[in-house]
Design a protein around this motif. Structure first.
Motif, PDB file in Angstrom:
ATOM      1  N   VAL A 247      10.849  -4.842 -19.343  1.00 24.60           N
ATOM      2  CA  VAL A 247      10.592  -4.545 -17.939  1.00 24.60           C
ATOM      3  C   VAL A 247       9.658  -5.601 -17.372  1.00 24.60           C
ATOM      4  CG1 VAL A 247       9.662  -2.880 -16.283  1.00 24.60           C
ATOM      5  CG2 VAL A 247      10.856  -2.064 -18.324  1.00 24.60           C
ATOM      6  N   VAL A 248       9.989  -6.125 -16.202  1.00 17.99           N
ATOM      7  CA  VAL A 248       9.099  -7.019 -15.479  1.00 17.99           C
ATOM      8  C   VAL A 248       8.739  -6.360 -14.155  1.00 17.99           C
ATOM      9  CG1 VAL A 248       8.818  -9.258 -14.361  1.00 17.99           C
ATOM     10  CG2 VAL A 248      10.028  -9.099 -16.545  1.00 17.99           C
ATOM     11  N   SER A 249       7.460  -6.221 -13.904  1.00 17.55           N
ATOM     12  CA  SER A 249       6.976  -5.684 -12.638  1.00 17.55           C
ATOM     13  C   SER A 249       6.466  -6.842 -11.789  1.00 17.55           C
ATOM     14  CB  SER A 249       5.851  -4.671 -12.878  1.00 17.55           C
ATOM     15  OG  SER A 249       5.303  -4.225 -11.655  1.00 17.55           O
ATOM     16  N   ALA A 250       7.062  -7.005 -10.613  1.00 17.46           N
ATOM     17  CA  ALA A 250       6.665  -8.095  -9.717  1.00 17.46           C
ATOM     18  C   ALA A 250       5.254  -7.878  -9.212  1.00 17.46           C
ATOM     19  CB  ALA A 250       7.641  -8.180  -8.543  1.00 17.46           C
ATOM     20  N   PRO A 251       4.546  -8.934  -8.842  1.00 17.83           N
ATOM     21  CA  PRO A 251       3.181  -8.784  -8.334  1.00 17.83           C
ATOM     22  C   PRO A 251       3.177  -8.035  -7.000  1.00 17.83           C
ATOM     23  CG  PRO A 251       3.948 -11.026  -8.020  1.00 17.83           C
ATOM     24  CD  PRO A 251       4.976 -10.337  -8.861  1.00 17.83           C
ATOM     25  N   VAL A 252       1.998  -7.496  -6.680  1.00 22.72           N
ATOM     26  CA  VAL A 252       1.774  -6.845  -5.391  1.00 22.72           C
ATOM     27  C   VAL A 252       0.774  -7.722  -4.643  1.00 22.72           C
ATOM     28  CG1 VAL A 252       1.053  -4.744  -4.197  1.00 22.72           C
ATOM     29  CG2 VAL A 252       2.173  -4.594  -6.439  1.00 22.72           C
ATOM     30  N   PRO A 253       1.238  -8.637  -3.809  1.00 23.54           N
ATOM     31  CA  PRO A 253       0.318  -9.604  -3.185  1.00 23.54           C
ATOM     32  C   PRO A 253      -0.694  -8.931  -2.261  1.00 23.54           C
ATOM     33  CG  PRO A 253       2.600 -10.329  -3.006  1.00 23.54           C
ATOM     34  CD  PRO A 253       2.636  -8.906  -3.457  1.00 23.54           C
ATOM     35  N   VAL A 254      -1.945  -9.373  -2.365  1.00 22.85           N
ATOM     36  CA  VAL A 254      -3.022  -8.935  -1.481  1.00 22.85           C
ATOM     37  C   VAL A 254      -3.910 -10.148  -1.207  1.00 22.85           C
ATOM     38  CG1 VAL A 254      -3.073  -6.521  -2.265  1.00 22.85           C
ATOM     39  CG2 VAL A 254      -4.482  -8.250  -3.428  1.00 22.85           C
ATOM     40  N   GLN A 255      -4.807  -9.998  -0.251  1.00 25.26           N
ATOM     41  CA  GLN A 255      -5.811 -11.031   0.001  1.00 25.26           C
ATOM     42  C   GLN A 255      -6.937 -10.839  -1.006  1.00 25.26           C
ATOM     43  OE1 GLN A 255      -5.489 -13.414   2.500  1.00 25.26           O
ATOM     44  NE2 GLN A 255      -7.266 -14.431   1.616  1.00 25.26           N
ATOM     45  N   ALA A 290      -2.585  -0.823  -8.452  1.00 23.56           N
ATOM     46  CA  ALA A 290      -3.991  -0.441  -8.622  1.00 23.56           C
ATOM     47  C   ALA A 290      -4.859  -1.665  -8.862  1.00 23.56           C
ATOM     48  CB  ALA A 290      -4.125   0.544  -9.786  1.00 23.56           C
ATOM     49  N   GLY A 291      -4.367  -2.604  -9.679  1.00 19.72           N
ATOM     50  CA  GLY A 291      -5.115  -3.835  -9.903  1.00 19.72           C
ATOM     51  C   GLY A 291      -5.243  -4.667  -8.651  1.00 19.72           C
ATOM     52  N   ALA A 292      -4.183  -4.722  -7.864  1.00 21.72           N
ATOM     53  CA  ALA A 292      -4.210  -5.506  -6.628  1.00 21.72           C
ATOM     54  C   ALA A 292      -5.249  -4.964  -5.652  1.00 21.72           C
ATOM     55  CB  ALA A 292      -2.822  -5.500  -5.990  1.00 21.72           C
ATOM     56  N   ILE A 293      -5.355  -3.653  -5.579  1.00 23.68           N
ATOM     57  CA  ILE A 293      -6.330  -3.055  -4.662  1.00 23.68           C
ATOM     58  C   ILE A 293      -7.744  -3.481  -5.021  1.00 23.68           C
ATOM     59  CG2 ILE A 293      -7.399  -0.861  -3.980  1.00 23.68           C
ATOM     60  CD1 ILE A 293      -4.568   0.363  -4.050  1.00 23.68           C
ATOM     61  N   VAL A 294      -8.075  -3.447  -6.313  1.00 23.45           N
ATOM     62  CA  VAL A 294      -9.426  -3.839  -6.718  1.00 23.45           C
ATOM     63  C   VAL A 294      -9.654  -5.323  -6.478  1.00 23.45           C
ATOM     64  CG1 VAL A 294     -10.981  -4.047  -8.704  1.00 23.45           C
ATOM     65  CG2 VAL A 294      -9.708  -1.939  -8.329  1.00 23.45           C
ATOM     66  N   ALA A 295      -8.637  -6.145  -6.662  1.00 21.11           N
ATOM     67  CA  ALA A 295      -8.780  -7.582  -6.391  1.00 21.11           C
ATOM     68  C   ALA A 295      -9.104  -7.852  -4.928  1.00 21.11           C
ATOM     69  CB  ALA A 295      -7.499  -8.319  -6.787  1.00 21.11           C
ATOM     70  N   SER A 296      -8.743  -6.929  -4.055  1.00 24.69           N
ATOM     71  CA  SER A 296      -8.999  -7.104  -2.625  1.00 24.69           C
ATOM     72  C   SER A 296     -10.365  -6.574  -2.201  1.00 24.69           C
ATOM     73  CB  SER A 296      -7.909  -6.405  -1.808  1.00 24.69           C
ATOM     74  OG  SER A 296      -8.034  -4.986  -1.876  1.00 24.69           O
ATOM     75  N   ARG A 297     -11.141  -6.044  -3.175  1.00 23.41           N
ATOM     76  CA  ARG A 297     -12.436  -5.432  -2.881  1.00 23.41           C
ATOM     77  C   ARG A 297     -13.542  -6.180  -3.621  1.00 23.41           C
ATOM     78  NH1 ARG A 297     -10.489   0.968  -3.403  1.00 23.41           N
ATOM     79  NH2 ARG A 297      -9.262   0.962  -1.467  1.00 23.41           N
ATOM     80  N   THR A 306      -7.910   5.624  -5.719  1.00 23.70           N
ATOM     81  CA  THR A 306      -7.297   6.899  -6.058  1.00 23.70           C
ATOM     82  C   THR A 306      -5.784   6.725  -6.152  1.00 23.70           C
ATOM     83  OG1 THR A 306      -7.012   7.527  -3.749  1.00 23.70           O
ATOM     84  CG2 THR A 306      -9.119   8.110  -4.800  1.00 23.70           C
ATOM     85  N   SER A 307      -5.115   7.732  -6.703  1.00 24.04           N
ATOM     86  CA  SER A 307      -3.654   7.679  -6.766  1.00 24.04           C
ATOM     87  C   SER A 307      -3.049   7.612  -5.368  1.00 24.04           C
ATOM     88  CB  SER A 307      -3.117   8.900  -7.511  1.00 24.04           C
ATOM     89  OG  SER A 307      -3.490   8.872  -8.866  1.00 24.04           O
ATOM     90  N   ALA A 308      -3.661   8.317  -4.420  1.00 22.78           N
ATOM     91  CA  ALA A 308      -3.135   8.298  -3.049  1.00 22.78           C
ATOM     92  C   ALA A 308      -3.182   6.889  -2.468  1.00 22.78           C
ATOM     93  CB  ALA A 308      -3.927   9.269  -2.177  1.00 22.78           C
ATOM     94  N   GLU A 309      -4.258   6.154  -2.742  1.00 26.47           N
ATOM     95  CA  GLU A 309      -4.362   4.784  -2.242  1.00 26.47           C
ATOM     96  C   GLU A 309      -3.314   3.878  -2.882  1.00 26.47           C
ATOM     97  OE1 GLU A 309      -8.927   3.869  -1.171  1.00 26.47           O
ATOM     98  OE2 GLU A 309      -8.620   4.545  -3.235  1.00 26.47           O
ATOM     99  N   VAL A 310      -3.092   4.055  -4.179  1.00 29.21           N
ATOM    100  CA  VAL A 310      -2.092   3.239  -4.868  1.00 29.21           C
ATOM    101  C   VAL A 310      -0.701   3.540  -4.326  1.00 29.21           C
ATOM    102  CG1 VAL A 310      -1.046   2.691  -7.092  1.00 29.21           C
ATOM    103  CG2 VAL A 310      -3.510   3.088  -6.941  1.00 29.21           C
ATOM    104  N   ASN A 311      -0.386   4.821  -4.199  1.00 28.74           N
ATOM    105  CA  ASN A 311       0.935   5.189  -3.693  1.00 28.74           C
ATOM    106  C   ASN A 311       1.143   4.718  -2.258  1.00 28.74           C
ATOM    107  OD1 ASN A 311       1.905   6.444  -6.031  1.00 28.74           O
ATOM    108  ND2 ASN A 311       0.893   8.368  -5.522  1.00 28.74           N
ATOM    109  N   SER A 312       0.077   4.707  -1.482  1.00 28.78           N
ATOM    110  CA  SER A 312       0.180   4.225  -0.106  1.00 28.78           C
ATOM    111  C   SER A 312       0.549   2.747  -0.076  1.00 28.78           C
ATOM    112  CB  SER A 312      -1.136   4.465   0.637  1.00 28.78           C
ATOM    113  OG  SER A 312      -1.085   3.949   1.951  1.00 28.78           O
ATOM    114  N   LEU A 313      -0.099   1.946  -0.955  1.00 27.34           N
ATOM    115  CA  LEU A 313       0.222   0.524  -1.014  1.00 27.34           C
ATOM    116  C   LEU A 313       1.656   0.307  -1.488  1.00 27.34           C
ATOM    117  CD1 LEU A 313      -0.574  -2.455  -0.808  1.00 27.34           C
ATOM    118  CD2 LEU A 313      -1.543  -2.285  -3.124  1.00 27.34           C
TER     119      LEU A 313
END
Length: 326
Positions: A247-255, A290-297, A306-313
């Motif tokens: 399985v390959v999961s593509a990146p989730v780009p963030v700033q 989830a990793g992308a969100i932390v990279a943006s903070r 939270t799971s809600a934040e991850v699912n929203s992204l």
């Protein structure tokens, strides 16, 4: 009740600059946060509602008191946190120079309380019962921590695990803690076959099993005995392999603001996926986001979503699996 996730190893106070884009010597003010990879992973999983605990140690000082308090704030049990009066609680400084320069400065010499864990500090019943037991390569770099990790793994034999239990090795190779990569590989080889899951980036996997393509690295990890090999590919996403699946999961780009802590967020989220019984692809996508969100903070532990934040992204990017229930 057994812990859903029990981690062991590093904890520290992260001292992060409030001034972004400048060298450390030019920073005028800082904030302090809970840090240390295994502790961050426990926090990340707790943010997804998982019962988490960490086996670690602090000094008998104000920073140690602070870390006790922070674990409680994040809902992570500190019942296995040892207070060692001999050594100060370590601190870690970094500079934050996005998009990809985040040098770390560890103040842990000649040792730190979490590297002085001894066999009597290992709660063997809790280690044996935890649904996921997570340990890192860094914990093998020094005695008595190394011997204590081996003792914990003896309490959790692979042939005694239930079908829904996992032992995860985080190939968290930090060269400043080792005489050489060869020394790290020697210790990794002692324990790799005792894990069911191995997670690392390309450099870390190379230290563990030698150079090769991401697929070759994953295949060698599987050959060493793990059931799931996860190779993080940076900007190219994540590759995971089992005996029957690729399985390959593509990146989730963030700033990107601060790339530190993204891997720990990935780890805690991946544990949540395993504990939820998700297919491998869904667990990887969730962990990637989830990793992308932390990279943006800015921070690590305080930034865990939270799971809600991850699912929203994921929903925003059109990559939400099923109903997105956590």
């Amino acid at each position: 009740m057994p812990h859903e996730l029990l981690t062991i190893g590093r904890i520290s106070v992260d001292i992060y600059p409030n001034d972004i884009g400048v060298d450390l010597e030019d920073v005028s003010s800082f904030g302090k946060y809970l840090g240390g990879s295994p502790s961050n992973v426990a926090v990340a999983a707790a943010r997804h509602g998982r019962a988490s605990a960490v086996i670690t140690g602090t000094g008998a000082d104000p920073f140690g008191h602070y870390l006790h308090r922070e674990l409680g704030k994040f809902g992570v049990s500190d019942e296995y946190l040892v207070t060692d009066p001999r050594w100060p609680t370590p601190v870690t400084f970094c500079a934050i120079k996005p998009p990809d320069e985040f040098p770390l400065y560890f103040y842990r010499q000649p040792t730190a309380p979490d590297l002085q864990l001894e066999k009597q500090h290992i709660p063997t019943d809790a280690v044996r019962a935890a649904r996921i037991f997570w340990f890192t390569v860094t914990g093998l770099c020094q005695e008595p921590s190394r011997d204590s990790h081996l003792f914990a793994l003896d309490a959790r034999p692979r042939d005694g695990l239930a079908e829904d239990q996992h032992t995860i090795i985080d190939l968290d190779y930090r060269p400043m803690f080792w005489p050489s990569a060869a020394d790290a590989r020697e210790q990794i080889n002692r324990v790799l076959g005792r894990a069911t899951v191995a997670i690392g980036n390309v450099e870390e996997c190379t230290v563990a099993v030698g150079p090769g393509t991401p697929d070759e690295l994953a295949d060698r990890l599987l050959a060493a005995g793990v059931q799931i090999a996860v190779v993080k590919l940076g900007a190219d996403g994540v590759l995971a392999k089992t005996a029957t699946e690729r399985v390959v999961s593509a990146p989730v780009p963030v700033q990107t603001l601060n790339g530190l802590g993204a891997g720990d967020s990935f780890g805690g989220a991946f544990c949540h996926g395993l504990l939820s019984g998700w297919p491998l692809g869904r667990a990887l996508d969730f962990a990637n986001a989830a990793g992308a969100i932390v990279a943006s903070r800015l921070s690590c532990a305080d930034a865990m979503p939270t799971s809600a934040e991850v699912n929203s992204l994921l929903a925003e990017r059109g990559r939400l699996h099923g109903a997105g229930a956590s």
